[in-house]
Design an enzyme around this catalytic site. Structure first.
Site, mmCIF file in Angstrom:
data_model
loop_
_atom_site.group_PDB
_atom_site.id
_atom_site.type_symbol
_atom_site.label_atom_id
_atom_site.label_comp_id
_atom_site.label_asym_id
_atom_site.label_seq_id
_atom_site.Cartn_x
_atom_site.Cartn_y
_atom_site.Cartn_z
ATOM 1 N N ASP A 210 0.822 -1.217 0.000
ATOM 2 C CA ASP A 210 0.000 0.000 0.000
ATOM 3 C C ASP A 210 0.856 1.267 0.000
ATOM 4 O O ASP A 210 0.327 2.368 -0.077
ATOM 5 C CB ASP A 210 -0.924 -0.008 1.226
ATOM 6 C CG ASP A 210 -1.977 1.094 1.172
ATOM 7 O OD1 ASP A 210 -2.534 1.338 0.087
ATOM 8 O OD2 ASP A 210 -2.243 1.718 2.213
ATOM 9 N N SER A 234 -7.077 5.842 -0.305
ATOM 10 C CA SER A 234 -7.241 4.572 -1.012
ATOM 11 C C SER A 234 -8.716 4.206 -1.047
ATOM 12 O O SER A 234 -9.422 4.334 -0.039
ATOM 13 C CB SER A 234 -6.448 3.468 -0.316
ATOM 14 O OG SER A 234 -5.072 3.776 -0.261
ATOM 15 N N GLN A 284 -4.462 -0.755 -7.424
ATOM 16 C CA GLN A 284 -5.198 0.067 -6.466
ATOM 17 C C GLN A 284 -5.787 1.286 -7.169
ATOM 18 O O GLN A 284 -5.131 1.895 -8.013
ATOM 19 C CB GLN A 284 -4.272 0.550 -5.347
ATOM 20 C CG GLN A 284 -4.993 1.363 -4.269
ATOM 21 C CD GLN A 284 -4.052 1.875 -3.191
ATOM 22 O OE1 GLN A 284 -3.544 2.977 -3.263
ATOM 23 N NE2 GLN A 284 -3.816 1.044 -2.175
#
Length: 294
Positions: A210, A234, A284
């Site tokens: 991440d 996110s 993502q």
């Protein structure tokens, strides 16, 4: 022994954070490190939810993919409760769903699939040819050479002790507003020993996956996540685990952002060992929105 030597390292703190407390059948409680963050780091929630799901499958079932949605910011001042649902137990595959709850509301949901290890077809893409981490500035050198006149958010980012060390191939993005191609390459590695345990190795890989992704989608726009006029968060996160890694050396995290539109940016990532073995792929989408006063 001095207080400094008694203080756990950032990696020890991360491992402790991943050691979830079982409070009922398929229900676990996780905590967040108290390091002054206003919200829980997304990688932490991914890793803890994966740990919760892993604790409901047999040890010979290894995670091969996860898909997750971030729904609300996590509050680091209170525990997170993870509820795991056993969706399916098959002869080769297991499926789990984990929901993270705070203040009575879901903040995050993850679905993960597990598989017994099997032989099969084999191929992979080639790792980009980039400088080795030893040829790049380390974090202390970056701080010494660049941080004196850097904006406060960037100084805070580089000066904070982290469980994952990063060495970007290029530092242009951090210290200029030049518009760049939406591609970046970063060497990453844990700052301390990782247990010889596939569940912890997968969770730490999910944690570091991440890091820096949203920034790549801002490269073409001459800005970064440190820009106070941009709202970033996110939205979803997917990951595929191709091959095992003990996480005892540097990994190359290559990233590209094929699209940004509708206040969202999409970034893809590949994680390679130093020897060029592709161990995981990531995708993502994140919110990248100009604030209302701009």
């Amino acid at each position: 022994m001095t207080p400094d030597t008694e203080r756990p390292t950032a990696m020890e703190t991360l491992l402790s954070t991943l050691d979830l407390e079982p409070i009922e059948v398929d229900i676990f409680r996780g905590r967040s490190p108290q390091v002054g963050w206003q919200r829980v780091f997304g990688g932490q929630v991914i890793a803890q939810a994966l740990m919760a799901a892993q604790r409901t499958v047999e040890r010979d079932r290894i995670v091969h993919s996860l898909h997750a949605y971030f729904m609300r910011p996590g509050d680091p001042s209170v525990p997170i409760v993870y509820q795991v649902e056993r969706i399916r137990d098959g002869s080769s595959f297991n499926t789990r769903r984990a929901v993270a709850i705070q203040h009575g509301k879901a903040i995050f949901a993850l679905s993960a699939s597990f598989q017994i290890e099997e032989p099969g077809f084999y191929h992979q893409i080639t790792m980009p040819d980039v400088p080795t981490p030893e040829k790049l500035l380390d974090e202390q050198q970056i701080a010494a050479q660049f941080l004196a006149n850097a904006p406060a958010p960037i100084r805070k980012y580089w000066e904070r002790e982290r469980p994952i060390e990063i060495r970007p191939i290029s530092l242009t993005h951090y210290f200029s507003d030049k518009k760049l191609d939406p591609v970046q390459h970063i060497w990453v590695r844990p700052t301390g020993p990782v247990p010889d345990d596939r569940s912890y190795q997968a969770a730490i890989l999910a944690y570091l996956s991440d890091m820096t992704l949203l920034d790549t989608s801002l490269y073409p726009h001459g800005t970064s996540i440190f820009d106070q006029t941009i709202q970033v968060a996110s939205l979803d996160h997917s990951m595929w685990f191709h091959r095992p890694s003990k996480l005892d050396d540097w990994l190359l995290y290559t990233q590209d952002s094929p699209s940004a539109s509708g206040a969202r940016g999409l970034t893809r990532g590949s994680l390679f060992t130093r020897e060029g073995v592709l161990i995981a792929s990531v995708a993502q989408e994140g919110l990248i929105r100009k604030t209302a006063n701009e």
